[in-house]
Motif scaffolding. Structure first.
Motif, PDB file in Angstrom:
ATOM      1  N   ARG A   1     -16.009 -37.842 -53.461  1.00 25.60           N
ATOM      2  CA  ARG A   1     -16.439 -36.445 -53.566  1.00 25.60           C
ATOM      3  C   ARG A   1     -18.277 -36.394 -54.154  1.00 25.60           C
ATOM      4  O   ARG A   1     -18.314 -37.806 -54.682  1.00 25.60           O
TER       5      ARG A   1
ATOM      6  N   ARG B   1     -21.563 -34.700 -55.202  1.00 20.65           N
ATOM      7  CA  ARG B   1     -21.553 -33.667 -55.894  1.00 20.65           C
ATOM      8  C   ARG B   1     -22.598 -32.995 -55.149  1.00 20.65           C
ATOM      9  O   ARG B   1     -23.331 -33.507 -54.683  1.00 20.65           O
ATOM     10  N   PRO B   2     -23.059 -31.746 -55.605  1.00 18.68           N
ATOM     11  CA  PRO B   2     -24.503 -31.743 -55.082  1.00 18.68           C
ATOM     12  C   PRO B   2     -25.564 -32.110 -55.973  1.00 18.68           C
ATOM     13  O   PRO B   2     -25.609 -32.609 -56.797  1.00 18.68           O
TER      14      PRO B   2
ATOM     15  N   LEU C   1     -28.624 -32.184 -57.836  1.00 19.66           N
ATOM     16  CA  LEU C   1     -29.590 -31.573 -59.766  1.00 19.66           C
ATOM     17  C   LEU C   1     -31.057 -30.973 -58.811  1.00 19.66           C
ATOM     18  O   LEU C   1     -31.052 -31.225 -57.992  1.00 19.66           O
TER      19      LEU C   1
ATOM     20  N   THR D   1     -24.308 -44.555 -61.274  1.00 21.33           N
ATOM     21  CA  THR D   1     -24.587 -43.478 -62.836  1.00 21.33           C
ATOM     22  C   THR D   1     -25.005 -42.536 -62.115  1.00 21.33           C
ATOM     23  O   THR D   1     -25.581 -41.803 -61.219  1.00 21.33           O
ATOM     24  N   GLY D   2     -24.740 -42.087 -62.875  1.00 19.45           N
ATOM     25  CA  GLY D   2     -25.238 -40.121 -62.391  1.00 19.45           C
ATOM     26  C   GLY D   2     -24.112 -39.895 -61.110  1.00 19.45           C
ATOM     27  O   GLY D   2     -24.988 -38.390 -60.889  1.00 19.45           O
ATOM     28  N   SER D   3     -23.189 -40.296 -60.646  1.00 23.70           N
ATOM     29  CA  SER D   3     -22.570 -39.791 -59.447  1.00 23.70           C
ATOM     30  C   SER D   3     -21.265 -38.732 -59.780  1.00 23.70           C
ATOM     31  O   SER D   3     -20.521 -37.935 -58.905  1.00 23.70           O
ATOM     32  N   GLY D   4     -21.156 -38.195 -60.773  1.00 23.30           N
ATOM     33  CA  GLY D   4     -20.222 -37.449 -61.706  1.00 23.30           C
ATOM     34  C   GLY D   4     -18.754 -37.565 -62.237  1.00 23.30           C
ATOM     35  O   GLY D   4     -18.113 -36.837 -61.335  1.00 23.30           O
ATOM     36  N   LYS D   5     -18.304 -38.827 -62.692  1.00 22.41           N
ATOM     37  CA  LYS D   5     -17.760 -39.250 -62.445  1.00 22.41           C
ATOM     38  C   LYS D   5     -17.384 -38.161 -64.383  1.00 22.41           C
ATOM     39  O   LYS D   5     -15.689 -37.924 -64.012  1.00 22.41           O
ATOM     40  N   THR D   6     -18.000 -38.264 -65.119  1.00 19.65           N
ATOM     41  CA  THR D   6     -17.814 -36.994 -65.776  1.00 19.65           C
ATOM     42  C   THR D   6     -17.479 -36.292 -65.844  1.00 19.65           C
ATOM     43  O   THR D   6     -16.354 -35.592 -66.400  1.00 19.65           O
ATOM     44  N   TYR D   7     -18.161 -35.349 -64.679  1.00 20.42           N
ATOM     45  CA  TYR D   7     -17.681 -34.112 -64.368  1.00 20.42           C
ATOM     46  C   TYR D   7     -16.105 -33.668 -63.708  1.00 20.42           C
ATOM     47  O   TYR D   7     -16.064 -32.837 -64.784  1.00 20.42           O
TER      48      TYR D   7
ATOM     49  N   ARG E   1     -17.096 -29.542 -67.317  1.00 16.97           N
ATOM     50  CA  ARG E   1     -18.140 -29.016 -68.131  1.00 16.97           C
ATOM     51  C   ARG E   1     -17.818 -28.757 -69.593  1.00 16.97           C
ATOM     52  O   ARG E   1     -16.725 -27.536 -69.663  1.00 16.97           O
TER      53      ARG E   1
HETATM   54  N1  LIG Z   1     -19.260 -31.639 -58.386  1.00 19.19           N
HETATM   55  C1  LIG Z   1     -20.785 -31.016 -59.401  1.00 19.19           C
HETATM   56  N2  LIG Z   1     -20.842 -29.896 -59.581  1.00 19.19           N
HETATM   57  C2  LIG Z   1     -22.099 -29.802 -60.508  1.00 19.19           C
HETATM   58  N3  LIG Z   1     -22.841 -30.724 -61.486  1.00 19.19           N
HETATM   59  C3  LIG Z   1     -21.798 -31.975 -60.820  1.00 19.19           C
HETATM   60  C4  LIG Z   1     -21.210 -31.873 -60.059  1.00 19.19           C
HETATM   61  N4  LIG Z   1     -20.545 -33.398 -60.163  1.00 19.19           N
HETATM   62  C5  LIG Z   1     -21.648 -33.773 -61.233  1.00 19.19           C
HETATM   63  N5  LIG Z   1     -22.345 -32.958 -62.096  1.00 19.19           N
HETATM   64  C6  LIG Z   1     -23.225 -32.793 -63.078  1.00 19.19           C
HETATM   65  O1  LIG Z   1     -24.352 -34.202 -62.982  1.00 19.19           O
HETATM   66  C7  LIG Z   1     -24.617 -34.963 -63.822  1.00 19.19           C
HETATM   67  C8  LIG Z   1     -24.093 -36.263 -64.268  1.00 19.19           C
HETATM   68  O2  LIG Z   1     -22.677 -35.681 -63.858  1.00 19.19           O
HETATM   69  P1  LIG Z   1     -21.658 -37.153 -64.721  1.00 19.19           P
HETATM   70  O3  LIG Z   1     -22.262 -37.233 -66.136  1.00 19.19           O
HETATM   71  O4  LIG Z   1     -20.648 -36.733 -64.894  1.00 19.19           O
HETATM   72  O5  LIG Z   1     -22.280 -38.508 -64.243  1.00 19.19           O
HETATM   73  P2  LIG Z   1     -21.247 -39.614 -63.882  1.00 19.19           P
HETATM   74  O6  LIG Z   1     -21.059 -40.691 -63.244  1.00 19.19           O
HETATM   75  O7  LIG Z   1     -20.361 -39.828 -65.415  1.00 19.19           O
HETATM   76  O8  LIG Z   1     -22.151 -40.888 -65.189  1.00 19.19           O
HETATM   77  P3  LIG Z   1     -22.709 -41.929 -66.392  1.00 19.19           P
HETATM   78  O9  LIG Z   1     -22.473 -42.599 -65.058  1.00 19.19           O
HETATM   79  O10 LIG Z   1     -23.994 -42.035 -66.744  1.00 19.19           O
HETATM   80  O11 LIG Z   1     -21.738 -41.213 -67.533  1.00 19.19           O
HETATM   81  C9  LIG Z   1     -23.924 -33.808 -64.666  1.00 19.19           C
HETATM   82  O12 LIG Z   1     -25.232 -32.803 -65.276  1.00 19.19           O
HETATM   83  C10 LIG Z   1     -23.139 -33.176 -64.383  1.00 19.19           C
HETATM   84  O13 LIG Z   1     -22.803 -31.569 -64.659  1.00 19.19           O
END
Ligand SMILES: Nc1ncnc2c1ncn2[C@@H]1O[C@H](COP(=O)(O)OP(=O)(O)OP(=O)(O)O)[C@@H](O)[C@H]1O
Length: 539
Positions: free
Chosen positions: A413, A415-416, A418, A493-499, A504
């Motif tokens: 996936r 992500r868009p 930021l 990190t920050g690639s969007g796993k938690t999202y 949200r």
């Molecule tokens: N598909 C998406 N559409 C919109 N925003 C996204 C998307 N994926 C991620 N984001 C945004 O990108 C940011 C980072 O995402 P997220 O916290 O999910 O990353 P992460 O991989 O869980 O990071 P970490 O490993 O540090 O926990 C967040 O602000 C999230 O809202």
């Protein structure tokens, strides 16, 4: 010098010749002295001693001439002897020299022979050692051979037995051979048929490959049909619940009909009891009427008697007449009562018939309802069976599709960007549009170098949480069907796993995979409860 006996005999003979004053050069001189000055004579020690001890004998002591001649002769012989001896000595010296040479030669030869003999001896000793070894090994071999021989003797005996057996076997083998030849010919035929079959199998294989291609195309249609069947299943479930409702209402109707039937039956029983009572009453009234009629007849007979025999008074007659009238009125009353009772009986009987009819009707109705109920039950069981079969088929199809898609599936996936990320970063990623990589491929560019990756599916930045869940929900369904499933997110990190997993917070549209999966699990748990499924959840 001491000569050999043969030489002595010869020299004695020669000396006797000398002594006898004959020719002093005998022809039989030794080869060594041949051509010598002594004329080939030989002298032995005795000859020399005899010569030395010889005393010239003269008949006349004073015949000096004779003595001188004798002396000269003697000196001549002495000289001859001395010469012979000198020649002999020379020859002996030569012989000695020759012998010495020969001795040296022999010695040399002897040394050589000794050396060679030593060599030979060494060789021989080594040969002997070797021979000894050979002997030992030969002895070993011999013992082995003896053992072998014994074994060979045994084996010979066995062989002779075996030969007999083998002869028998040969006979059977020749039979077998004939059979085998037959089998061979049949095997050849089979081989040719197998070859044909192989060709056919190859053709079949190609057709299977074609079929496989077709199956893959069918698979997509099957997944569509699966969706359709899921929809059908939902409608079917609705129908089933409606049928169940209908079944319940029919059950209630049946219960009310049964209750009314029971009531009618009870009424019928009451009425029949009433009819029986009425019939008993009627019979009683009839009996009474008959009794009264008999009494009237008796009384009229008595009146006649009284009239005939005129012994009784007129008052008594009047009384009797009154009595008779009373009885008649009573009789009339009773006949009216009988009529009324008969009417009531008729009414009761018509009511009984009517109730019988209605009971029959309700019975027929209840029979029909029973039939309808059993039909509905059969249809319900059939529908439930079809539902279970459909569910099984759906599970199988669903999981076959998942297996065909791959037991381990990797989705990517993107992500868009930021707000704080520059738009140039987006140019790093591109998505191939070729048929085989469409929706599955992703190309990354770094330092002018393009890196291509392929996944089971690539979700582009504009993909919604719902789009991702559509893919994941199939795996959740698989887990609900009893398969083991693990879903996890991986990335930097920050690639969007938690999202992706959680969503949200506060945005219902953007809820992640975990809440969606839980919703699906609870919905399925509830909907399948009616089909007899029971799910136990543990966290
Ligand atoms: N598909 C998406 N559409 C919109 N925003 C996204 C998307 N994926 C991620 N984001 C945004 O990108 C940011 C980072 O995402 P997220 O916290 O999910 O990353 P992460 O991989 O869980 O990071 P970490 O490993 O540090 O926990 C967040 O602000 C999230 O809202």
């Amino acid at each position: 010098m001491v000569g050999t006996t043969t030489a002595r005999a010869r020299s004695r003979e020669a000396f006797s010749v000398v002594n006898s004053g004959q020719d002093l050069c005998p022809s039989s001189a030794p080869a060594s002295n041949a051509g010598s000055e002594c004329g080939g004579m030989e002298f032995s020690r005795e000859d020399v001693d005899a010569l030395l001890s010889e005393r010239p004998k003269s008949k006349n002591k004073f015949n000096y001439k004779e003595r001188c001649e004798n002396m000269q002769e003697y000196i001549k012989r002495l000289r001859l002897c001395i010469k012979w001896f000198q020649e002999l000595e020379d020859s002996f010296l030569q012989e000695q020299e020759r012998l010495r040479n020969a001795l040296n030669y022999v010695q040399q030869r002897l040394d050589e022979l000794e050396v060679s003999s030593q060599n030979k001896e060494e060789e021989l000793s080594s040969i002997i050692v070797e021979l000894r070894k050979n002997l030992a090994s030969a002895q070993e071999k011999l013992t082995k051979e003896q053992a072998d021989k014994l074994a060979a003797v045994d084996s010979l005996a066995k062989e002779s037995e075996g030969r007999l057996n083998s002869e028998r076997l040969q006979a059977s083998l020749s039979e077998d051979l004939a059979k085998a030849q037959q089998e061979l010919s049949s095997a050849n035929q089979r081989i040719s048929s197998i070859n044909d079959m192989y060709k056919r199998l190859q053709e079949y294989n190609t057709s299977l490959q074609q079929y496989n291609c077709k199956l893959q195309s069918d698979l997509s249609t099957a997944s569509e049909s699966l969706k359709k069947s899921e929809k059908d299943k939902a409608t079917f479930l609705e129908e089933l619940s409606a049928l169940r409702g209908h079944h319940n209402s029919l059950k209630e109707q049946f219960a009310s009909v049964k209750a009314s039937q029971d009531e009618a039956m009870k009424q019928k029983e009451v009425l029949s009891n009433e009819v029986v009572c009425l019939r008993g009453d009627l019979q009683q009234v009839r009996d009474e009427r008959d009794r009264h009629r008999g009494q009237v007849e008796d009384l009229s007979a008595e009146v006649v008697k009284y009239k005939e025999f005129t012994g009784k008074s007129c008052s008594e007659l009047d009384n009797l007449t009154l009595k008779s009238n009373e009885l008649e009125t009573k009789c009339l009353c009773q006949s009216e009562q009988i009529k009324i009772l008969q009417d009531r009986l008729m009414v009761a009987e018509t009511r009984l018939e009517a109730s019988d009819l209605s009971a029959l009707e309700t019975r027929a109705e209840s029979e029909e309802r029973k039939k309808l109920l059993s039909e509905l039950q059969i249809r319900l069981a059939d529908a439930e069976f079809k539902l279970i079969e459909g569910e099984k088929l759906r599970k199988k199809l669903h999981n076959t599709i998942l297996e065909l898609k791959g037991n381990i599936r990797v989705f990517c996936r993107v992500r868009p960007l930021l707000p704080d990320e520059s738009s140039s970063e987006a140019k790093v990623i591109s998505y191939p549009t070729s048929m085989e990589a469409l929706g599955r491929g992703i190309d990354l560019v770094q330092n002018g170098q393009k890196y291509s990756f392929t996944f089971d599916k690539v979700f582009m930045p504009d993909s919604l949480q719902e789009d991702v869940f559509v893919e994941i929900s199939q795996l959740v369904q698989s887990a609900l069907d009893g398969y083991k499933v693990c879903i996890f997110a991986y990335g930097q990190t920050g690639s969007g796993k938690t999202y992706t997993m959680m969503g949200r917070p506060g945005h219902v549209d953007e809820k992640g995979l975990i809440p969606r999966c839980l919703e699906q699990i609870f919905q399925t748990k509830q909907s399948l409860q009616s089909q007899g499924w029971k799910y136990e959840l543990q966290a």
